[in-house]
Write an enzyme that holds these catalytic residues in place. Sequence first.
Site, PDB file in Angstrom:
ATOM      1  N   TYR A 509       0.834  -1.209   0.000  1.00  0.00           N
ATOM      2  CA  TYR A 509       0.000   0.000   0.000  1.00  0.00           C
ATOM      3  C   TYR A 509       0.869   1.259   0.000  1.00  0.00           C
ATOM      4  CZ  TYR A 509      -3.981   3.017   0.861  1.00  0.00           C
ATOM      5  OH  TYR A 509      -4.945   3.994   0.738  1.00  0.00           O
ATOM      6  N   SER A 589      -6.607   0.927  -4.794  1.00  0.00           N
ATOM      7  CA  SER A 589      -6.678   2.327  -4.395  1.00  0.00           C
ATOM      8  C   SER A 589      -5.283   2.947  -4.492  1.00  0.00           C
ATOM      9  CB  SER A 589      -7.262   2.438  -2.991  1.00  0.00           C
ATOM     10  OG  SER A 589      -7.590   3.780  -2.677  1.00  0.00           O
ATOM     11  N   ASP A 672     -18.017   3.817  -7.673  1.00  0.00           N
ATOM     12  CA  ASP A 672     -16.902   4.336  -6.872  1.00  0.00           C
ATOM     13  C   ASP A 672     -16.935   5.860  -6.910  1.00  0.00           C
ATOM     14  OD1 ASP A 672     -14.540   4.966  -5.623  1.00  0.00           O
ATOM     15  OD2 ASP A 672     -13.316   3.531  -6.748  1.00  0.00           O
ATOM     16  N   HIS A 707     -16.048   2.106  -3.706  1.00  0.00           N
ATOM     17  CA  HIS A 707     -14.594   2.000  -3.657  1.00  0.00           C
ATOM     18  C   HIS A 707     -14.145   0.803  -2.818  1.00  0.00           C
ATOM     19  CE1 HIS A 707     -10.529   3.474  -4.085  1.00  0.00           C
ATOM     20  NE2 HIS A 707     -10.343   3.390  -2.773  1.00  0.00           N
TER      21      HIS A 707
END
Length: 745
Positions: A509, A589, A672, A707
Amino acid sequence: MGLVYERRAVWFGWVAGFGLFWAGCGAGVKSTPPPSASPGPGLVGQKKMIDYPPTREEDPKDTLFGVAVSDPFRWLEDAGSPEVKAWMTAQDRFARDALAKISARDILSARLRQLFYVDSISPPQHLGGRYFYTRTHADREKGILYWKEGRDGAEQVLLDPNTMSENGSISLGVAVPTYDGKRLAYALRKNNADEAILYVMDVKSGKVSEVDVIEGAKYAHPSWTPGGDGFYYTWLPTDPKIPITDRPGFAQIRFHRLGTDPRKDPVVREHTGNPQSFLGADLSRDGRWLFLYVQHGWNRTDVYFQDLRKEPRAGKAFLPFAVEKDAQYQVIPWKGRFYIFTNEGAPRWRVFRADSERPRREQWKEIVPERADTVIENADLLGGRLALRTLHLASNRLEVRDLDGALVRDISLPGIGAAGLSGEPQDDEAYYWYRSFTTPLAIYRTSMKATKDGGDALFAEVKLPIDASPYTVEQVFYPSKDGTKISMFLVHRKDLKKDGGTPFLLTGYGGFAVSSLPSFSASLFPWLEAGGGYALPNLRGGGEYGEEWHRAGMLKQKQNVFDDFLGAAEFLIKQGYTRPRRLAIRGGSNGGLLVGAALVQRPSLFRAVICAVPLLDMLRYHLQGSGKTWVPEYGSAEDEAGFQTLLAYSPYHHVKAGEAYPAVLMMSADSDDRVDPLHARKMAALLQRRSGSDHPVLLRIEKHSGHGGADMVKQAVEQGADAYAFLMSELGMQPVSSPAPALDR
C-alpha cells in the site's frame, strides 16, 4: 475523517473488513505441495488473437508549465456519455467472457464459497445495559446488526440490509447508538458508495423516524448528547451545482435536535472553503466539552473546543486547543481531564494529560512518552484505564495503563499478528481481538481493572475449513534503492525450496500512514494451497514506523514507495523465492497506484498484475471524485513543483508503445465515488493499444459496488474467483479442488 472517529461506532461490515473476503490479501488445502508447473499460455494467447473491443483514440494535449502532455483517452472520463457506457459494457463483457473460460475458475469459486459463507460476530458494544453487535451468517449475503438486553438477553434484529433492496444495492454504513442504548443513528449507502443518508430509529420498537432524515451524510459521524436528544455531525451540501471535488470545502458542523427539520439544523462551525481539509466534531460524554477537529491532509490536525456549560451551542467562537502545529491530535475528555494522543514532537506518538480547567499547552503533562522501538497506533480510555494499541516491527501489541500512564499489564497475544481493544470508559468489561496470516479472527473478553491476566476468556472465533499447518510466516528485511531497511512478511509452505520455482503474490500500500499488518484473509488460502507464496512489505508512506516513515513516502518522496516495492520483488528473486515469470503483484486504491507505477517502471519484473480501483492519471486525479482531499499527500499538477513530481511517476503518462507489459487485470467499480473509475478505463485502453506483449489487458467492472467493493458475499466470491483464476492462469498454477479439514486451533 481523522483519529477521533475510531471511537463510539458500530461499523457495519465489521467482520468482512477483518479479512474474510477479498479485501487485500491473497487467496484452500493440501498437506503435500502440488506439482510444479511452468507459467501458462495466459488467457487469450498470442497478441494477434486478442480482439479487444474497439476503442477510439484521440490526440488532445495540455501544455503544463511548458511541457506538452498527451492524453489520448480523455474522452473515457465522461461516464455519462452513451459512447463511454457502451465501451464499458463491451470491456466488462470481454473480460468476464475471458475469465469464465479459465478451467480453474469453477474450482476457485467453489472453494471461496466454503471460505466466505461463514458465521462470525463482532465485539459487542455495551451502552445503557444493551449490547450491539454485527453477525455474518453462512446462509446470508450481508451481515446483520443485532441488539439485546443485557449479556444474556434474547438476540433481536436491529437492521438487516438483506431485506432493504431486492438486488442488494443498499448497504449499511456507520451505526451509532445513544449512551443509554435507546436510539440509533445509522447511515444507508446506495451501491456501497461513500455517499450516505442518515436515519434515526428507536431501538426497542424498531420504528424509524420520518423527520430525522439527513442527506449529505457522506462524512457524518454522529456524536450524541448525554440524554440522546440530539447529535453533532459533519454535513456536506448536496447541491449538484457544486462540483464533487469541491464539496469537502463546503462541509459544516451542525447540531441536530431530534424531531426537528434537519434543513434548519443550526451551524456550529462554518465551512473552511478548502477541499483539502476535513471537519469533525466530538462531544464529551458528560455533554460539557465540544471539540472541533480541522484535519489538514493526513499529517496535521487543528483542535478547538467549547465549554457548553458556559456558552450556547451555536454561534460562539471555539477556543484554540492545539492549532497551527505540524502534528496530529486526538483528545479524550474524562472526569475533568483531557487525555491527548499526539505525534507532536514525537513521530512515534505519545500521550499527555491536562486538567480541563487549565488546558493550555504548557500545562500538559506527558504520561506516556515516545519510545524508540514502538509506535503507539491508537489510544483510548476503557474501564477507567488507558488502552494502547502499539506496533513493534509492524505487529500489534496491546497495553493497559493507569491514568498516570504507568503500565498495568500487557495483554498476551497468541503471536505475531494484528489486534485491537474495544470497550467503554465506565465499563470494566472490554474485548480484544486477534488475527494473523494463518489464524482467523478470535475475540476475547477481559477485565480492564485486572492487574495480571484479566480473566481473559474466549468470546468468539471464526471457524473455517482450512489447515494452516503446512505454512509458515517469516519476517525478512531487505535494502531499498537508497539503502533504507524495509521489513516484509512472507507466507509460504514450510518446505519451500529456494530454487525460484514458487509462484509469489506481492502486494502493498504505502500511503496515508496506513499500516500493512499481518492480518488474516480467507481468500489467501486457495493461493497457498495451489503452492503459492505471499509477500507483504511495510513500505514507506505507511504508518508502521511512525510519522517520519509516512512522510518519507509522500509528496516529492513518493518514488521511495515504488523503490521499496521494486526492492521487495528484487529480494524475492535474488533470494530464490521466485523468479519474474512466477511473480504477480496486486494493489488497490493507493495500492493500485503502487502496482501501476511498478508495472510501467519495471515491466519485465512481473508476469501478472491486478490493479484495483486505482489512481493512475496523477496529473488529473484532483479534478474528479475525492481527489482534492489527497493533494496534501500527493501534491497537485496545478503548481510547477507538484507537476514535475507527479509527471515523473504518473503511470498513465509512462506507458510506452511496444513495451512488453505483463498481463493486467483492472478491477473497477461502477459506483466508486471516491477514486473515479476513469483511471482504470483510461489505463486499460492505453495498455491495450500500446503493449507489445501477447499478454492480455482486461477491465472488469463490478456492479452495485463502491470503492470498498460490494458487500454481498456472492459478489466477493465471484470477484475473488476471477482474480485468482487470472493469476493462476498466467503463472501456470492449478487450484486444489478437494475441501480442506477444519482448522485445528
